[in-house]
Design a protein around this motif. Sequence first.
Motif, PDB file in Angstrom:
ATOM      1  N   ALA C  90       0.816  -1.218   0.000  1.00 36.40           N
ATOM      2  CA  ALA C  90       0.000   0.000   0.000  1.00 36.40           C
ATOM      3  C   ALA C  90       0.844   1.259   0.000  1.00 36.40           C
ATOM      4  O   ALA C  90       0.399   2.304  -0.452  1.00 36.40           O
ATOM      5  N   ASN C  96       6.189   9.085   2.494  1.00 30.03           N
ATOM      6  CA  ASN C  96       4.878   9.617   2.863  1.00 30.03           C
ATOM      7  C   ASN C  96       3.844   8.510   2.914  1.00 30.03           C
ATOM      8  O   ASN C  96       2.954   8.510   3.761  1.00 30.03           O
ATOM      9  N   LEU C  99       4.294   6.519   6.065  1.00 32.67           N
ATOM     10  CA  LEU C  99       3.800   7.340   7.168  1.00 32.67           C
ATOM     11  C   LEU C  99       2.284   7.233   7.286  1.00 32.67           C
ATOM     12  O   LEU C  99       1.734   6.955   8.349  1.00 32.67           O
ATOM     13  N   LEU C 100       1.612   7.448   6.150  1.00 34.13           N
ATOM     14  CA  LEU C 100       0.153   7.437   6.174  1.00 34.13           C
ATOM     15  C   LEU C 100      -0.392   6.047   6.467  1.00 34.13           C
ATOM     16  O   LEU C 100      -1.350   5.899   7.222  1.00 34.13           O
ATOM     17  N   VAL C 101       0.226   5.036   5.866  1.00 35.99           N
ATOM     18  CA  VAL C 101      -0.303   3.687   6.065  1.00 35.99           C
ATOM     19  C   VAL C 101      -0.124   3.250   7.513  1.00 35.99           C
ATOM     20  O   VAL C 101      -1.045   2.696   8.118  1.00 35.99           O
ATOM     21  N   LEU C 103       0.185   5.211  10.137  1.00 36.61           N
ATOM     22  CA  LEU C 103      -0.744   6.014  10.949  1.00 36.61           C
ATOM     23  C   LEU C 103      -2.170   5.498  10.784  1.00 36.61           C
ATOM     24  O   LEU C 103      -2.916   5.357  11.744  1.00 36.61           O
ATOM     25  N   GLY C 104      -2.532   5.205   9.534  1.00 34.34           N
ATOM     26  CA  GLY C 104      -3.871   4.675   9.243  1.00 34.34           C
ATOM     27  C   GLY C 104      -4.091   3.358   9.969  1.00 34.34           C
ATOM     28  O   GLY C 104      -5.147   3.126  10.560  1.00 34.34           O
ATOM     29  N   LEU C 105      -3.067   2.506   9.940  1.00 30.91           N
ATOM     30  CA  LEU C 105      -3.178   1.220  10.626  1.00 30.91           C
ATOM     31  C   LEU C 105      -3.400   1.414  12.115  1.00 30.91           C
ATOM     32  O   LEU C 105      -4.181   0.697  12.736  1.00 30.91           O
TER      33      LEU C 105
END
Lengths: 407, 323, 290
Positions: C90, C96, C99-101, C103-105
Amino acid sequence: MTRISKSMSRRTVLKSGVALTSMLAAPGLLRAEPAPVKVGLLQPISGAFALDGDLAKIGAEFAIKEINDAGGIKALGGAKLELVVGDSRSNAEAGAQATEELQSAGVAAVLGGFASGIALTATQTAARYDLPFVVDCAVADTITERGLKNTFRFNPNFSMATAVALKNLVKLNDDAGKPIKTVAIVHEDGLFGSGLAKIMQEKLPPLGFQIVETIAHPTPARDMTNVVLRLRALNPDLIVPSHYFNEFVLMARTLQQQRVRPKGIYAVFGGAASSYRFVNEFPEAAQGVMDCNHWGDPKSPITAKLRETVTAAGKFYAYNTPINYSLVKVFAQAVEKAGSADRAKIIEALAANEFDSGIMPYGKTKFDAKGQNASALPLNTQVQGKDIKVIYPAEYAEAKPVFPING
Amino acid sequence: MTKPRLATLAIIVAALAVIAFAGLSGALLNLMIFMMIIALAAQGWNILGGYAGLSSFGHAAFFGAGAYAMAVLQTRFGVNAWIALVIGIALGALVGAFIGFLSFRSGLKGSYFALITLAFAEVARILANSWNFTGGAAGILLKLQTGLPYLQFADRRYFLLITIGCVAIGLVVSWWLEHSRFGAYLVALRENEQAAQALGVDVFAVKMKAIAISGALTAAAGCLYAQNYLFIDANVAFGSWISIEALFAAIVGGSGTVLGPLIGAIVLLGLGELTKGLSGGIPGMDLLVFGIILVLSVAFSPNGLVMLMKSLGLRAPAKAKEA
Amino acid sequence: MYSPQIVVEALLNGLMLGAIYALIALGLTLIYGVLHIVNFAHGALLTVAMFMVWLVCARYGLDPYLAILVVAPLMFALGYGLQRFIIGPASHGKDNGILLVTLGLSIIIENALLAAFQSDTRTITTDYSFRVVELGPLLLSFPRVVGFGVTIATTILLWLVLHQTDIGKAIRAVAKEKLGASLVGISVPHVYAMTFAIGCACLAVAAGLLMPSFYVSPKTGAAFVLVAFTIVVLGGMGSIPGALIGGLLIGVVEAASSLFLGDSLGQIGIFLIFIVTLLVRPTGLFGARA
């Protein structure tokens, strides 16, 4: 007991009276279902305080059902109350947003708020619409000190609660032959704990208690050992904690482990000392812990019913349930008195009248000029055996205080 | 890459303004104000994280500086709200310069830079929470008083307009970056710092300017937050939530693009509201769905929504191959 | 101000608590060293491990220390799956994206736990939860002493795995030279996932050590994340001995500063160390030169 049955009988009289007049006046109206009165409940259904929100909701729902089963709002031809729940997600912006949504949903008033930060922003949001807002157990004094006409608070605020807590502490100490001379305050460093510590620091010394230390800690705390080690070094007679459940659990466990045995633990709004979960899971650490907190009248039969309902839902009973039950009851009376679901009229009615306080031990609820319920007061409880017993004031007490606890 | 024209930006801002006056309910107005505040914070993040490639995890430091300046100046010193706004923005730039001076001098970048900004924000949070001057743990309440001089309005559409105006300024700043030599320097040092330095770019000065602008924009968001909710405390103003919101919005929308932060903020917060209804009474269910959609969106539009829209729009026939 | 006994006890307690911090940081630093990502889901994964320990203990009456043997393989598998099938694909290998994945997790995990367990606080009480080891006049918490020992053992074990086994060698090869490693036939995605899995297994050990004296709620892990980041930076990103020494150091500093500054303000001590380390020596105590 007498208080309850009296108000019940009055209600019964009222009920038959209204039914009679409405039958005589307009028999046709009986068939037409009057528009329901929507009442907003702002509680943290998700987020860090979700558990509290859940318990509050159970109480409010219980009251709504009771009122509707008894024929709804008489003054509005038996209009039913309809609960609209707004989720504050345990934070202030979401609380404001949820209040906006309740406003859009057309509620006649908002009840709840739970935490001070949320209540502060939510009441202000509601003020823009002159939407009546009755705050529950958010305790910051400032909530009712901003001149907001729409804002009322049912529960005692910080100052009121600490005044009662101190008065009862003095009595407790005097009755036991003044075993307590030194006090240590342990508090979380947020609005709630710091505010309380500040008042305690001002008020305790004039009453003859020497404060040996005030210890602040962050929430969440990873460890309480350092706090407890300091307590062990200072060996205070009394520990006054004010923090949330998790930190209290950590502290109580560490106290037990480090063999720190003060003569008493006296919490003010202590999350855990009024929690059946705590008593259940840590009977040993909980023994004798006292708290001065929001608490429903233990002798009311409804308290027992609410407890059953909460336990049946697989949860541990806490004060949120009786408070929000009673809050809905007060609101219903205000609508009766206003004779209308109009917001301005409800605000007027809230400001002008006295109300039965549901199952909260407030006698008659009367909001003062600032909107604070002047009759509100906390009760003193103590963990005794496997139960939480009210020990003060005498009219609600179920048991005598066990004090001092460690010889 | 994506370089929208000024006219496009003008149309978008005008459209937002029209929506503001389209008879929205209070709940939607409030949501839109919040979207604009987050968009502004994200625009600030984007200058540094997007264009200069210096991802920060601590934009709360700037947001909080703005929010506290706004609250302290008004409540303690009786400063006019508009002047407080200007000072708040300036303070954001100053805090940016301070953090930038220390970290760029030590040559921090990548994860190191990200973590040091996080630490600065946390220090600020702890200090604000224990210092009486900032109201300590009780936070600061602003007085509800409506009227132009107080920067509070009985009719919230006007406040929304002001937030839209600030976002418009943010758009113009980003647009200017994409068309200026300074912006080119920023991108150059993002792509290859050594090369930029070799070409005679004063890397330190460029970074300092970027973090100051970035701090100013995010501080403006903090000012508006304080003015809208009228209550702040250390966890609200300096809490990691805003650092995360700002970078989320910018990256999801498209970091290093003019419109990315705005689109990201609208989509993320809109999504948050939509999923609220999906909770089905189970606590956490809505945010769970939100998180899943977030991960999926990163998986399927790695360059942000702006790029996704562009590639869908421009190369619709090749879509199958892309996927 | 305090008697020497209290100071010594506080510092020893800090040292032992620091060991558990180190264990949490161990996974984080390993993942950073190999994958070069800052794993923001680390705290949430710690919470998962703690809930697993709680479940195993509350449901099947297992001792929390023995529960580690059950939970560690589960966390290992979870970590492998997460990196191999979610974070890796993903994020497309972009900073970035990662980072987002992650944080999303962490949002997903935290709220899935909230949905499953509600925001209740859960604890385990064992007969040794309140036991102390008496060292002369000093009272040391028994679970903490055990935690200290197990952490040292785990660190040595991890070091052995990295230096003596094939997968360990592959992990180190990928950490040093990703391209080269893939050229000699090492599957980089597999090694990444294995690294992540080992990091998660470390969390299982930490969870087992924490549970006898701590509590778990869906947000518990967050309390440990920042301090773990600090340790990783202090020790040097990617350095195993660095994480251990860093953890012990932070534990002691935290104890000392909370004794003399109070627990609230004492937290600043940690962040100041963090900032100063980054400014003066960003590679940390044991980090390789960048």
